[in-house]
Design an enzyme around this catalytic site. Sequence first.
Site, PDB file in Angstrom:
ATOM      1  N   SER A 179     -17.486  68.582 -47.316  1.00 38.69           N
ATOM      2  CA  SER A 179     -18.835  69.028 -47.610  1.00 38.69           C
ATOM      3  C   SER A 179     -19.110  69.035 -49.119  1.00 38.69           C
ATOM      4  CB  SER A 179     -19.025  70.410 -46.968  1.00 38.69           C
ATOM      5  OG  SER A 179     -20.352  70.589 -46.609  1.00 38.69           O
ATOM      6  N   LYS A 202     -18.213  66.053 -51.950  1.00 38.19           N
ATOM      7  CA  LYS A 202     -19.052  65.410 -52.981  1.00 38.19           C
ATOM      8  C   LYS A 202     -18.288  65.451 -54.308  1.00 38.19           C
ATOM      9  CE  LYS A 202     -23.092  67.937 -51.050  1.00 38.19           C
ATOM     10  NZ  LYS A 202     -23.588  67.320 -49.880  1.00 38.19           N
ATOM     11  N   TRP A 225     -27.098  66.539 -40.353  1.00 41.09           N
ATOM     12  CA  TRP A 225     -27.525  66.952 -41.699  1.00 41.09           C
ATOM     13  C   TRP A 225     -26.841  66.098 -42.775  1.00 41.09           C
ATOM     14  CZ3 TRP A 225     -31.454  69.181 -43.637  1.00 41.09           C
ATOM     15  CH2 TRP A 225     -31.405  69.897 -44.836  1.00 41.09           C
ATOM     16  N   HIS A 261     -19.929  69.871 -38.148  1.00 35.98           N
ATOM     17  CA  HIS A 261     -19.625  69.844 -39.570  1.00 35.98           C
ATOM     18  C   HIS A 261     -18.434  70.753 -39.870  1.00 35.98           C
ATOM     19  CE1 HIS A 261     -20.735  69.460 -43.812  1.00 35.98           C
ATOM     20  NE2 HIS A 261     -20.575  70.765 -43.931  1.00 35.98           N
TER      21      HIS A 261
HETATM   22  C1  GCU Z   1     -25.279  72.798 -47.247  1.00 38.32           C
HETATM   23  C2  GCU Z   1     -25.771  71.655 -48.094  1.00 38.32           C
HETATM   24  C3  GCU Z   1     -24.854  70.427 -48.005  1.00 38.32           C
HETATM   25  C4  GCU Z   1     -23.439  70.811 -48.258  1.00 38.32           C
HETATM   26  C5  GCU Z   1     -23.037  71.969 -47.382  1.00 38.32           C
HETATM   27  C6  GCU Z   1     -21.653  72.534 -47.705  1.00 38.32           C
HETATM   28  O1  GCU Z   1     -25.413  72.474 -45.901  1.00 38.32           O
HETATM   29  O2  GCU Z   1     -27.086  71.360 -47.705  1.00 38.32           O
HETATM   30  O3  GCU Z   1     -25.260  69.447 -48.923  1.00 38.32           O
HETATM   31  O4  GCU Z   1     -22.591  69.696 -48.068  1.00 38.32           O
HETATM   32  O5  GCU Z   1     -23.931  73.041 -47.550  1.00 38.32           O
HETATM   33  O6  GCU Z   1     -21.091  72.327 -48.735  1.00 38.32           O
HETATM   34  O7  GCU Z   1     -21.196  73.261 -46.881  1.00 38.32           O
END
Ligand code: GCU
Length: 429
Positions: free
Chosen positions: A264, A268, A355, A405
């Site tokens: 998540s 990134k 998402w 997720h």
């Molecule tokens: C939120 C956000 C995502 C991210 C996620 C996380 O959902 O919108 O971009 O990847 O949190 O880090 O858990």
Amino acid sequence: MTYPFDRIVLLHASLSVLCRRWAWGMVGCFFLCSAGYGQDAEQVQGLKLPSLLGPSAGLGRSELRQRWEGHRRQEILQQFEQHVYGKAPHQGFEVTVLNTDWQWVGPYAAKRKTIQAHLAGPMGSLEFKVTLWLPEKSLGPCPVFLGMHLFDSGSLQPVLGQPWKGSSSKGPELASQNPSWLWQQLFVRGFGAATVDADEMDPDQHDGFKNGVHGLFHDANRQTHGDRDWGTLAAWAWGLSRALDVLARDQEVDGERVMVVGHSRMGKAALWAGATDERFAMVFSNNSGCGGAALSRRRHGETVAHINRVFPHWFCSQFHAYGDAEDEIPVDQHQLIALMAPRPVYVASALEDDWADPKGEFLSAYRASEVYSLYDKAGCPGPAQPELNQSVGEGVGYHLRSGRHDLTTFDWMCFLDFAEAQAHRSKRK
Ligand code: GCU
């Protein structure tokens, strides 16, 4: 149009067939274009994507590779710095190891080291710690998976690469619910693990870039954070590099085999760390979504406008200009994946994680494979997304897992298999 060398040879063959047998030649050309990277580099399933290699008509594979290494990779990296993540300082910091403490951890036959480090910048300093786990029976310096997390690294079993301790669901398949399983898997296969707390590097809050590592470089005379200055994801990625500095000094760690992993938001950061620091031997991104592996131009699931609104501190301020104007971003995320080449990279998606746009994550991995083909690596097959729960690809790995997720034992199993397979491949070469 971009045609890697092997595709050019095939295309040539197809054209000669065309002269002899027009109809069969047409069929051949159709398959060539629809099955490989040889289609127009800018057209992917109806999307106009920025080109990876630039205009390449008439160029062979070695010329394209020269171009990639000579300037194209650098150009793309700079565009990501200028328009997406912001530029981190390359100079003016010092990492000192203050203290190393270790103990045997019985149930895992492992050694746990806590390495206290000091980071000094022009405007201040901070301390952070790297927690390192090594299997008891390591034959020489150990390859290590490094991941950030957002909770106490003093925990006996931190789940590396995961932004929070809990997860969106519960179950034995989740790595966070089953840390002993993960630890056993890593150690049995001869891998170590290291974690660093994201909060110690840069707290996940929007405070005008004053706390964490931003503060060490923040000039009190400068009233504003510049449009191209680094955001929090870049600070985390930079922190992963500082953790690598620490690990590379440890004689029990193989500094040339440190792999960065993240789920998540940490996924990134792991991708950006792998792009900016070529010392990372492999990169693993799990469900990283928008601003990670997913193509921004698809506008599917989380969009650029949304992520900037809810997490205004993650990217550089310039990225805010592209909310609802994704086509104007000079780069897209397939180029981020390609920045890892020729180092192995793995992108993982989950079916119910709309998402994070699983399809957009896959298309990035598939498209980035064009650059891997310059290094004789098969990359991620496409353009159709592989079957559910199947790990595919060489050089660029990919899977689409069933479920939500999360970072699961299935994801880890694929990562570990991929890491082992890559290590064997490089031994054979
Ligand atoms: C939120 C956000 C995502 C991210 C996620 C996380 O959902 O919108 O971009 O990847 O949190 O880090 O858990």
